[in-house]
Design an enzyme around this catalytic site. Structure first.
Site, short mmCIF file in Angstrom:
data_model
loop_
_atom_site.label_atom_id
_atom_site.label_comp_id
_atom_site.label_asym_id
_atom_site.label_seq_id
_atom_site.Cartn_x
_atom_site.Cartn_y
_atom_site.Cartn_z
CG PHE A 55 -19.70 48.18 -3.95
CD1 PHE A 55 -18.51 48.20 -3.23
CD2 PHE A 55 -19.74 47.49 -5.14
CE1 PHE A 55 -17.39 47.53 -3.71
CE2 PHE A 55 -18.63 46.83 -5.61
CZ PHE A 55 -17.45 46.84 -4.90
CB THR B 185 -12.14 36.97 -6.29
OG1 THR B 185 -13.08 37.93 -5.78
CG2 THR B 185 -10.96 37.69 -6.93
CG HIS C 279 -15.56 39.95 -2.52
ND1 HIS C 279 -14.96 40.00 -1.29
CD2 HIS C 279 -16.33 41.06 -2.60
CE1 HIS C 279 -15.35 41.08 -0.66
NE2 HIS C 279 -16.18 41.75 -1.43
CD GLU D 26 -20.14 47.22 4.73
OE1 GLU D 26 -20.54 47.34 3.55
OE2 GLU D 26 -19.11 46.60 5.05
N1 INI Z 1 -20.59 45.32 -2.31
C1 INI Z 1 -21.69 45.46 -3.09
O1 INI Z 1 -22.68 46.06 -2.65
N2 INI Z 1 -21.70 44.93 -4.35
C2 INI Z 1 -20.65 44.24 -4.85
O2 INI Z 1 -20.71 43.79 -6.03
C3 INI Z 1 -19.50 44.08 -4.05
N3 INI Z 1 -18.34 43.37 -4.57
O3 INI Z 1 -18.47 42.68 -5.58
O4 INI Z 1 -17.27 43.42 -3.99
C4 INI Z 1 -19.50 44.64 -2.74
N4 INI Z 1 -18.43 44.53 -1.94
C5 INI Z 1 -18.23 45.37 -0.80
C6 INI Z 1 -18.86 44.78 0.44
O5 INI Z 1 -20.26 44.87 0.40
C7 INI Z 1 -18.38 45.55 1.69
O6 INI Z 1 -18.81 46.89 1.61
C8 INI Z 1 -16.86 45.51 1.83
O7 INI Z 1 -16.40 44.19 1.80
C9 INI Z 1 -16.42 46.19 3.15
O8 INI Z 1 -17.00 45.52 4.27
#
Ligand code: INI
Length: 160
Positions: free
Chosen positions: A25, A89, A91, A61
């Protein structure tokens, strides 16, 4: 300052094995953290074959993979690299809090030094600044912290 007995870690990485656990990500940011971490270890004497990169989907993860990696007993230390960037959001708050808490717990439970090289920023610009531009490189900082902690731990013999 008076001279007292001091235990501190030297920054020589020769012979040590490190796992870099990095999220996909925001990979254009995380790749800069990985480059910084690898470069740091190599410049401090680590051998390329002693560095392992483990890719995970996102920061959320990371604690599970870090826990499993620590349990392999193959590494002197772990460096976790990621970028959690605030969006529209809540999140961000859930991901950032869980990751920080989870990784701290894994380090304490496993006794393995773990470098927290995960950016938690309000904006993309702040992340770019901390991934090898004007505010340094968090991957480098996390690698140095782990190396220093490993060398300190070597000097703290278990209580007998
Ligand atoms: N994961 C990240 O590493 N950075 C982020 O900024 C992020 N945002 O903002 O959503 C993010 N989301 C994904 C999360 O880590 C999981 O991989 C996903 O929710 C699936 O379990």
């Amino acid at each position: 300052m008076s001279q007292i007995r001091t235990i501190e870690g030297h920054l020589q990485a020769e012979g040590l094995k490190f796992a870099l656990i990095a999220s996909r990500f925001n990979d254009f940011i995380v790749d800069k953290l990985i480059s910084g971490a690898v470069d740091y270890f190599l410049r401090h004497g680590a051998e390329q074959e002693n560095l392992t990169l483990i890719r995970v989907p996102g920061a959320f993860e990371m604690p599970l993979i870090a826990k499993k990696t620590a349990a392999q007993n193959q590494y002197s230390g772990l460096v976790c690299l990621g970028a959690v960037i605030r969006g529209a959001t809540p999140h961000f708050d859930f991901v950032a809090a869980e990751v920080a808490k989870g990784l701290a717990q894994i380090s304490l439970e496993s006794g393995l030094p773990l470098g927290f090289g995960i950016l938690t920023t309000d904006t993309l610009e702040q992340a770019i600044e901390r991934a090898g531009s004007k505010a340094g490189n968090k991957g480098v900082e996390a690698s140095q912290a782990v190396l220093e902690a490993v060398r300190v731990l070597e000097q703290l013999s278990p209580a007998s």
